[in-house]
Design a protein around this motif. Sequence first.
Motif: not given
Ligand code: URA
Length: 188
Positions: A41-43, A81-83, A155-157
Amino acid sequence: MPALAELRRDALACTRCPLAKGRTQVVFGVGDPVADLMFVGEGPGEQEDLQGEPFVGRSGRLLDRLLHEEVGVGRERVYIANVVKCRPPGNRNPLPEEVAACRPWLEQQIELISPRVIVTLGNFAAQLLLDTRSGIKTLRGRSYPYGAAFVVPTYHPSYVLRSGSVGEAMAGIRADLVRAKEHLAVAV
Ligand code: URA
């Protein structure tokens, strides 16, 4: 200590970028350390920063549901995980220098976990792993070789939540998860 646990221990002490100052917890990642399927994901958002685990808020509940419905597994069977590992203030986008500072953690996670398929969620993860500036709408709908693995961008959720449950985004993320599952079935 296993290599991924050592990496986590080091990441929890990271001060490579200014996001370290504002965090409650480093959100390193969660799941099966030898998973075939990894999500990036992003963060971290607010809940993730508080709980120390990625995707535990609304987006995470959608991810869990889609993982169950389209891939047939729970989150304990994959790695998430996230970026960036620390929450950007007010959930703003991570800055290029923050992504660059955090990148080695993600790259080492991928190397140690060695997944067969990496599903990237949203623009940031896709653009980082595919080394492109193209947007997710252009990138999704196919898979890309990444070393011995495949990247399946989707896509991001949170975008899917904003777009509504019957729209193109929901259909797209479901189709991408099916694509990821098909790769898992054929990969050797
Ligand atoms: N969005 C993200 O990209 N990562 C998360 O951990 C939560 C929401």
